[in-house]
Write a protein that holds these residues in place. Structure first.
Motif, short mmCIF file in Angstrom:
data_model
loop_
_atom_site.label_atom_id
_atom_site.label_comp_id
_atom_site.label_asym_id
_atom_site.label_seq_id
_atom_site.Cartn_x
_atom_site.Cartn_y
_atom_site.Cartn_z
N GLY A 76 0.78 -1.23 0.00
CA GLY A 76 0.00 0.00 0.00
C GLY A 76 0.81 1.27 0.00
O GLY A 76 0.25 2.37 0.01
N LYS A 77 2.14 1.14 -0.02
CA LYS A 77 2.99 2.33 0.07
C LYS A 77 3.90 2.52 -1.14
O LYS A 77 4.32 3.64 -1.41
N THR A 78 4.24 1.45 -1.83
CA THR A 78 5.07 1.57 -3.02
C THR A 78 4.82 0.36 -3.91
O THR A 78 4.15 -0.58 -3.53
N SER A 79 5.38 0.40 -5.11
CA SER A 79 5.25 -0.70 -6.06
C SER A 79 6.36 -1.72 -5.84
O SER A 79 7.46 -1.38 -5.38
N LEU A 80 6.06 -2.95 -6.20
CA LEU A 80 7.02 -4.05 -6.02
C LEU A 80 7.38 -4.66 -7.38
O LEU A 80 6.50 -4.94 -8.19
N ILE A 81 8.67 -4.85 -7.60
CA ILE A 81 9.18 -5.64 -8.72
C ILE A 81 9.80 -6.89 -8.12
O ILE A 81 10.67 -6.79 -7.25
N VAL A 82 9.36 -8.05 -8.55
CA VAL A 82 9.91 -9.30 -8.05
C VAL A 82 10.96 -9.81 -9.02
O VAL A 82 10.67 -10.08 -10.18
N LYS A 83 12.19 -9.92 -8.52
CA LYS A 83 13.29 -10.47 -9.32
C LYS A 83 13.31 -11.98 -9.10
O LYS A 83 13.38 -12.44 -7.96
N ILE A 84 13.26 -12.73 -10.17
CA ILE A 84 13.11 -14.18 -10.03
C ILE A 84 14.31 -14.96 -10.55
O ILE A 84 14.23 -16.18 -10.71
N THR A 85 15.41 -14.27 -10.80
CA THR A 85 16.68 -14.96 -11.04
C THR A 85 17.75 -14.31 -10.16
O THR A 85 17.65 -13.14 -9.81
N SER A 86 18.75 -15.08 -9.80
CA SER A 86 19.86 -14.56 -9.02
C SER A 86 20.99 -15.58 -9.04
O SER A 86 20.90 -16.62 -9.70
N LYS A 87 22.05 -15.30 -8.30
CA LYS A 87 23.18 -16.24 -8.19
C LYS A 87 24.03 -15.81 -7.01
O LYS A 87 23.97 -14.67 -6.56
N THR A 88 24.83 -16.74 -6.50
CA THR A 88 25.73 -16.40 -5.40
C THR A 88 27.17 -16.36 -5.90
O THR A 88 27.51 -16.95 -6.93
N ASN A 89 27.99 -15.69 -5.13
CA ASN A 89 29.43 -15.69 -5.41
C ASN A 89 30.14 -16.83 -4.68
O ASN A 89 31.37 -16.87 -4.64
N LEU A 94 28.75 -16.43 -14.15
CA LEU A 94 28.03 -15.72 -15.21
C LEU A 94 26.77 -16.47 -15.62
O LEU A 94 26.32 -16.40 -16.74
N LEU A 95 26.21 -17.19 -14.65
CA LEU A 95 24.95 -17.90 -14.84
C LEU A 95 24.01 -17.55 -13.71
O LEU A 95 24.37 -17.67 -12.54
N GLN A 96 22.81 -17.09 -14.05
CA GLN A 96 21.79 -16.85 -13.05
C GLN A 96 20.94 -18.10 -12.86
O GLN A 96 20.74 -18.88 -13.80
N SER A 97 20.45 -18.29 -11.65
CA SER A 97 19.61 -19.43 -11.32
C SER A 97 18.19 -18.95 -11.00
O SER A 97 17.97 -17.77 -10.72
N ILE A 98 17.24 -19.88 -11.00
CA ILE A 98 15.87 -19.55 -10.68
C ILE A 98 15.73 -19.35 -9.17
O ILE A 98 16.12 -20.21 -8.38
N ALA A 135 14.37 -10.29 -14.51
CA ALA A 135 15.32 -11.39 -14.68
C ALA A 135 16.56 -10.85 -15.37
O ALA A 135 16.48 -9.92 -16.18
N THR A 136 17.70 -11.45 -15.06
CA THR A 136 18.98 -11.02 -15.61
C THR A 136 19.37 -11.87 -16.81
O THR A 136 19.17 -13.09 -16.80
N VAL A 137 19.94 -11.21 -17.81
CA VAL A 137 20.62 -11.92 -18.90
C VAL A 137 22.03 -11.35 -19.02
O VAL A 137 22.19 -10.15 -19.21
N TYR A 138 23.03 -12.20 -18.86
CA TYR A 138 24.41 -11.80 -19.07
C TYR A 138 24.74 -12.03 -20.55
O TYR A 138 25.16 -13.12 -20.94
N TRP A 139 24.52 -11.01 -21.36
CA TRP A 139 24.82 -11.14 -22.79
C TRP A 139 26.32 -11.30 -22.99
O TRP A 139 27.10 -10.53 -22.48
N GLY A 140 26.71 -12.32 -23.73
CA GLY A 140 28.12 -12.60 -23.96
C GLY A 140 28.68 -13.67 -23.05
O GLY A 140 29.80 -14.13 -23.25
N SER A 141 27.89 -14.06 -22.04
CA SER A 141 28.32 -15.13 -21.15
C SER A 141 28.29 -16.48 -21.88
O SER A 141 27.51 -16.69 -22.80
N GLN A 142 29.14 -17.39 -21.42
CA GLN A 142 29.10 -18.74 -21.97
C GLN A 142 27.80 -19.45 -21.63
O GLN A 142 27.48 -20.50 -22.21
N TYR A 143 27.02 -18.86 -20.68
CA TYR A 143 25.74 -19.43 -20.28
C TYR A 143 24.55 -18.62 -20.85
O TYR A 143 23.43 -18.74 -20.36
#
Length: 272
Positions: free
Chosen positions: A76-89, A97-101, A118-126
């Motif tokens: 009720g106070k702001t809009s939400l964008i849900v990011k549904i890909t990520s990865k750990t270091n 250079l690969l994101q997971s679900i 969602a993220t796309v690493y353009w140029g990644s081997q993945y």
């Protein structure tokens, strides 16, 4: 048959960019970079989210579980964008250079979000694997009337400088040709070069990635000003806000530059 989802997507885009522009607070760093990315007092997500919401940001971008655990703060106070890909270091370096679900479009719908990301690493081997993720996200987002924000990041073994304007333009072109409704990408260092990035987007809204912390906050505000003057539609920012001594004030200053075009030298007063 009439596709009512078109109206839903248009409505949600207007909520995300209330003045035709928007400021989004990004808060996926706990997974992407680890807890050490945060000042100790902000380890609990509720602490920083509370400050950001109070400052009046246009939207917050979080992974589904973090959005859920902070729901009483943003509903009720702001809009939400849900990011549904990520990865750990924590994974091997050659696999970073690969994101997971990390969630599903249905999670964004259930949470009452305005968009999915969602993220796309353009140029990644993945690249191929991330494109399969992206198109699955895009297909379901279209079904439910949700805009899709692509974090269009050119990164890979063949890319020497991911901030080079030609490289960033290439990533933006790939983003629009893969159906992005909003694009988050790198700042290329100048108003003139970023204008080329905006032109490459061919009318699709481009938001600047906040990136690493600038030594002086006013320099970050000047970057934002250049993005807006170049035709960019705003910024998705994390570290330059939650590492600031006054996160709420930092957001207010950015909002002034983006929505009111107040010069950085004046807007910075809101962050003091």
């Amino acid at each position: 048959m009439m596709s009512y989802s078109i109206a839903g997507k248009e409505l949600r885009l207007k909520r995300l960019l209330p003045s035709g522009r928007g400021v989004v607070f990004a808060f996926d760093h706990g997974v992407e970079h680890g807890p050490s990315d945060f000042p100790r007092e902000y380890i609990n997500p509720r602490t920083i989210i509370g400050k950001i919401i109070e400052a009046g940001v246009d939207a917050v971008m979080m992974l589904p579980a973090t959005a859920f655990m902070t729901r009483d703060l943003w509903i009720g106070k702001t809009s939400l964008i849900v990011k549904i890909t990520s990865k750990t270091n924590l994974r091997p370096e050659n696999e970073r250079l690969l994101q997971s679900i990390f969630g599903y479009v249905e999670d964004a719908v259930a949470l009452g979000a305005e968009a999915v990301a969602a993220t796309v690493y353009w140029g990644s081997q993945y690249e191929d694997a991330m494109l399969r993720q992206w198109f699955e996200v895009k297909r379901l987002a279209e079904k439910y009337g949700y805009p899709s924000l692509q974090l269009s990041y050119p990164r890979g073994p063949a890319i020497k400088n991911m901030y080079d304007v030609e490289i960033v333009k290439y990533g933006v072109r790939a983003a629009i040709e893969s159906g992005a409704d909003l694009i988050k990408t790198y700042y290329t260092g100048s108003l003139e070069s970023f204008r080329e990035v905006v032109e490459a987007a061919s009318g699709i809204p481009v938001l600047m990635s906040g990136g690493a912390v600038r030594e002086r906050f006013i320099d970050f505000l000047r970057d934002v000003e250049n993005v807006i003057r170049a035709g960019g539609r705003g910024v998705v920012v994390g570290r330059n806000v939650f590492r600031h001594k006054n996160p709420g004030g930092a957001i207010r200053a950015i909002m002034k530059v983006v929505h009111e075009e107040i010069p950085p030298e004046e807007a910075i007063k809101y962050a003091e």
